[in-house]
Design a protein around this motif. Structure first.
Motif, PDB file in Angstrom:
ATOM      1  N   SER A  21       0.835  -1.209   0.000  1.00 60.38           N
ATOM      2  CA  SER A  21       0.000   0.000   0.000  1.00 60.38           C
ATOM      3  C   SER A  21       0.865   1.252   0.000  1.00 60.38           C
ATOM      4  O   SER A  21       0.591   2.215  -0.723  1.00 60.38           O
ATOM      5  N   ALA A  67       2.539   1.748  -3.445  1.00 64.65           N
ATOM      6  CA  ALA A  67       1.626   2.116  -4.528  1.00 64.65           C
ATOM      7  C   ALA A  67       0.981   3.470  -4.318  1.00 64.65           C
ATOM      8  O   ALA A  67       0.816   4.250  -5.261  1.00 64.65           O
ATOM      9  N   ALA A  68       0.578   3.774  -3.073  1.00 66.77           N
ATOM     10  CA  ALA A  68      -0.226   4.970  -2.813  1.00 66.77           C
ATOM     11  C   ALA A  68       0.494   6.009  -1.965  1.00 66.77           C
ATOM     12  O   ALA A  68      -0.021   7.116  -1.781  1.00 66.77           O
ATOM     13  N   ASP A 107       0.771   5.712   1.145  1.00 65.43           N
ATOM     14  CA  ASP A 107       0.005   5.727   2.394  1.00 65.43           C
ATOM     15  C   ASP A 107      -0.070   4.284   2.905  1.00 65.43           C
ATOM     16  O   ASP A 107      -0.713   3.433   2.275  1.00 65.43           O
ATOM     17  N   ALA A 120      -3.592   2.731   3.279  1.00 66.56           N
ATOM     18  CA  ALA A 120      -4.478   2.670   2.121  1.00 66.56           C
ATOM     19  C   ALA A 120      -4.838   1.217   1.785  1.00 66.56           C
ATOM     20  O   ALA A 120      -4.250   0.263   2.300  1.00 66.56           O
ATOM     21  N   HIS A 121      -5.813   1.069   0.904  1.00 66.94           N
ATOM     22  CA  HIS A 121      -6.212  -0.252   0.404  1.00 66.94           C
ATOM     23  C   HIS A 121      -5.038  -0.924  -0.297  1.00 66.94           C
ATOM     24  O   HIS A 121      -4.261  -0.276  -0.998  1.00 66.94           O
ATOM     25  N   PRO A 172      -3.482  -2.595  -3.180  1.00 64.88           N
ATOM     26  CA  PRO A 172      -3.890  -2.654  -4.591  1.00 64.88           C
ATOM     27  C   PRO A 172      -3.792  -4.049  -5.198  1.00 64.88           C
ATOM     28  O   PRO A 172      -4.330  -4.282  -6.284  1.00 64.88           O
TER      29      PRO A 172
END
Length: 416
Positions: free
Chosen positions: A390, A393-394, A396, A399-400, A402
């Protein structure tokens, strides 16, 4: 017990509780393996329990079940960034590392870790730990404190003499990476002959009575060869197989495009479940905590007492939730794939970092803090998504994830 050399100074007194002192932990460890066996129809489970079970209990000292990247609770110390290989996917960066803890700082770190009552197993990694001249001294110090030692090594520097010394210094399990056939492994490791040297080292470790634990890192370069790698793993006699997925941190950033996508993650986790049914060792995921959710969903377990039982033995992403990673310069991270500093033991006591870091607190409250689809998932407590993925990718870590392929199957919110 290792011979204590005079030049090492005073031998420390034991601080760590023995692995058998809490029957409840042993029951959780056994329960996790039994649940895996039931969910995958693991044919060799009785043989595994007889051959490896009692010895694995020592290597899993302090475990509350199974988790993603090891288990809760245990510390890992990356002793050095130095290595005799140059692996393309390593989470250790090629540059920018601070000055590593010296021998006395290392002993002080081990003393502090021994003060955390949950910690009973101590994992030493790198880089390559055998590059440190004081490795045996630090292993012996950890052993004297009462820790069960494990070591992650590429095994290319291991011969019978080295393996026997490691065993004498309390090493119960050695984790060695194998990332393909000879050609692929040598390419990934950046060194011709690495495969042959690693195999020789693994055989020496087994002759010394050290349990063999093999790590496989799945990525674009070897995903189609995972079955053949598993065949080699079976021949080498691994009791534990960790199936890593590439997370693009450290040198791995250079091959970011080789990381598995959502479809690849699903393919690999399905393969793991099928391979477990046939394997003589026990498989566990790293950077793929959806494995446990997949097994439960595949068995039709979406709520009720069976899900409640699973939550007691499967813990998903363990980053900061019992698992902690200390870098060579003393920086404290939740996980090697989640380079978010929680503090540095050169500036703060480990106990205060462990209890007070906002990052650790967020991860321990993930049922309240995660975002997106992860926040609504009925399997949040036994999966939680890969926090390192997470972050990569983000940007964060809450976060979800991915790479999660479970979302279409788990609509309807959290199970009671």
């Amino acid at each position: 017990m290792a011979d204590w050399l005079r030049e090492w100074g005073e031998r420390p007194r034991r601080k760590v509780r023995p692995f058998w002192s809490s029957p409840g932990l042993i029951l959780r460890q056994a329960g996790a393996a039994l649940c895996i066996g039931a969910l995958t129809n693991w044919a060799a489970m009785p043989l595994w329990f007889m051959r490896y079970g009692p010895r694995c209990l020592r290597g899993a000292a302090g475990a509350r079940g199974m988790g993603c990247i090891g288990f809760p609770s245990h510390p890992v110390w990356e002793m050095t960034a130095a290595c005799n290989l140059n692996c393309i996917h390593c989470h250790v960066p090629s540059t920018g590392m601070g000055e590593e803890l010296d021998t006395e700082e290392g002993k002080a770190l081990l003393d502090q870790l021994a003060g955390v009552k949950e910690f009973r197993m101590m994992a030493f990694t790198g880089g390559e730990p055998l590059m440190r001249d004081d490795l045996y001294q630090l292993l012996a110090y950890s052993q004297a404190l009462g820790f069960v030692n494990t070591i992650a090594t590429n095994a290319t520097l291991v011969d019978d003499h080295v393996a026997r010394r490691l065993r004498a210094c309390g090493v119960a399990i050695a984790a060695v990476s194998l990332d393909g056939d000879e050609q692929t492994h040598d390419m990934v490791r950046g060194c011709a002959g690495a495969f042959a040297s690693a195999v020789r080292g693994m055989k020496a470790l087994r002759r010394a009575g050290i349990l063999l634990h093999i790590n496989i890192t799945a990525m674009e370069q070897n995903l189609e060869k995972v079955q053949s790698i598993m065949n080699d793993v079976e021949r080498l006699g691994a009791s534990i197989i960790l199936m890593y997925q590439l997370v693009p941190v450290g040198r791995g950033k250079g091959i970011e495009g080789s990381a598995l996508d959502k479809a690849d993650n699903e393919h690999l986790i399905r393969f793991m479940a099928e391979a477990q049914a046939r394997s003589r060792g026990i498989l566990e995921p790293v950077a793929g905590p959806q494995y446990w959710a997949y097994l439960l969903r595949n068995a039709g377990i979406e709520g009720g007492p069976f899900l409640s039982l699973a939550r007691k033995v499967f813990h998903g992403c363990s980053a900061g939730r019992g698992f902690v990673y200390i870098k060579p310069d003393g920086e404290v991270l939740p996980c090697p794939f989640m380079p978010v500093s929680c503090g540095n033991i050169r500036r703060s006591a480990f106990s205060s970092i462990w209890s007070d870091s906002p990052v650790f607190q967020n991860l321990r409250l993930r049922e309240e803090k995660l975002k997106g689809d992860c926040a609504e998932c009925r399997y949040i407590s036994l999966c939680g998504g890969c926090r390192g993925r997470s972050l990569a990718a983000a940007g964060d870590y809450l976060a979800h994830d991915p790479s999660c392929f479970m979302t279409p199957y788990i609509s309807g919110g959290k199970a009671p």
